[in-house]
Design an enzyme around this catalytic site. Sequence first.
Site, PDB file in Angstrom:
ATOM      1  N   ASP A 210       5.695  -1.375   2.490  1.00 46.13           N
ATOM      2  CA  ASP A 210       5.923  -2.819   2.453  1.00 46.13           C
ATOM      3  C   ASP A 210       7.299  -3.120   1.867  1.00 46.13           C
ATOM      4  O   ASP A 210       7.725  -2.519   0.874  1.00 46.13           O
ATOM      5  CB  ASP A 210       4.834  -3.467   1.596  1.00 46.13           C
ATOM      6  CG  ASP A 210       4.914  -4.968   1.573  1.00 46.13           C
ATOM      7  OD1 ASP A 210       4.751  -5.581   2.640  1.00 46.13           O
ATOM      8  OD2 ASP A 210       5.116  -5.542   0.480  1.00 46.13           O
ATOM      9  N   GLU A 267       5.852  18.411   1.768  1.00 50.63           N
ATOM     10  CA  GLU A 267       5.055  19.349   0.984  1.00 50.63           C
ATOM     11  C   GLU A 267       3.589  19.335   1.395  1.00 50.63           C
ATOM     12  O   GLU A 267       2.870  20.333   1.203  1.00 50.63           O
ATOM     13  CB  GLU A 267       5.149  19.014  -0.508  1.00 50.63           C
ATOM     14  CG  GLU A 267       6.501  19.307  -1.139  1.00 50.63           C
ATOM     15  CD  GLU A 267       6.574  18.775  -2.560  1.00 50.63           C
ATOM     16  OE1 GLU A 267       5.508  18.392  -3.107  1.00 50.63           O
ATOM     17  OE2 GLU A 267       7.685  18.739  -3.121  1.00 50.63           O
TER      18      GLU A 267
END
Length: 530
Positions: A210, A267
């Site tokens: 956002d 990751e």
Amino acid sequence: MPEVVSTTDDHRWWRDAVIYEVYVRSFGDADGDGVGDLAGITERLPHLKWLGVDAVWITPFYTSPQHDHGYDVADYCDVDPLFGDLADADALLARARELGLRVIVDLVPNHSSSEHPWFRAALAAEPGSPERARYLFRTGRQGGEQPPNNWESVFGGPAWTRVGETDQWYLNLFDSTQPDFDWRNPEVGDMFEGVLRFWLDRGVDGFRVDVAHGLFKEESLRDQVVPERAPAGETRAMVERTLDDEPMWDQPEVHDVYRRWAKVLDEHGPDRMAVAEAWTQTPESLARFIRPDELDQAFNFAWLLADWSAAAFAQVITDTIAAVRPVDSTPTWVLSNHDVIRHVTRYGGGTTGLARARAATLAMLALPGASYIYQGEELGLEEVEVAPEHRQDPTWHRGGGKFRDGCRVPMPWAGGAPPYDFGPGSGQPWLPQPLDWADLTVAAQRGTPGSTLEFYRSALAARRAELAGAGADVEMLDAGPDVLAFRRGDVTVVLNAGDTACALPDGEVVIASGPVDGDLPPDTTVWLRG
């Protein structure tokens, strides 16, 4: 000579996905309180699988006082009791995996709720304290009587709120209950890295970021240079971008944040992604958010903002693809979301608006990249005129001149009267539904030839069947001033935005947004094979 524009052929799942936005309060209500919840979404996920989308994006469901319906977050790592609990979130993720649907969750990093523990601690602390350094507190002008600068809130009124009768003010670019973080404080970045890891470890596939162009402000917090054409007090909303001076948006330091986040996503595997809600001034500035070491996608609002015009649509296509090509990314396309007027209404409403909405959707779905669709558009829903006494949007209550409640009215699923099987309760849900929606429910349209719901399902199936291996090149064709035409792979797409029928090129009709008999009628799109 036809113009060929192209983008990347990278095949990671989000590059060409169809992603369905769920406004959590308005999709499905499992507990009967009139407000949607996570369990209600889980119950309705089979509808999305049947429809044929690839992923679902869910608006914020975190702990929140709900002043801005979840975009004011008090705890980023828990579920608000209004929507359920963490077990409900886990159940939703598990059911989505069973159905083969990806899940993207909303992240709100520009500001927190004023009820976040950090902000409560800040108000209780002294000026200049470490607690206040997590937010943007400043001394007001004229002895503290006036805000520190002339910035205005996106929701209307000053972008600063005074702390009691003191000379201190805090920045809130949205509502006063949404204080902006100071992203120059490393504690803020560390906290959000922890939030990312929390939800990635629970199994989410990505994040919608956002106000991704926010976060950092010019360090001086200087006055904004306001053009004379903008009357004092006028709110220039993010959806209406200009080349005005904007020291509060799109600062270069924000890109370091997204480079850090990209490493966290990587990751957790190659299939995790993030998409930016970045209302930037140009396609080039938007493309900076999706460089290879930053975010994976950015919402492209250019088509959403374009007039109903073949020339405007063609310009959006060529400009958008040209902007993302240098950063080795693919575009996104969207026509409606929870912040804007539904596109059936924007295109004129009624029969004409619906025909144009279907035509624009079919053209959009033929383009390379990801398409985002908003709950209820597959039913052909129009904007609802919500009575002032029922409006809940802070943009209305702060005098911003607009309200977004009309596109957030809960989904009609079945039945002849409200709540249209939205939940087990009776009567109207949190925002009243129109009394004439019986023919627009999912149950009424499913299996009905020619319904908008069946059209959407057919269009998504045609996209998979005809364009899955079409590549990223788009060949723009010259078909006249009122006709948008382009070719992708073996499919030619023609949209008639004019007032009279036009001739069709040779080819077999794959799908059309409305009846086609020989010529292509106005406000209609067709896909042709061959």
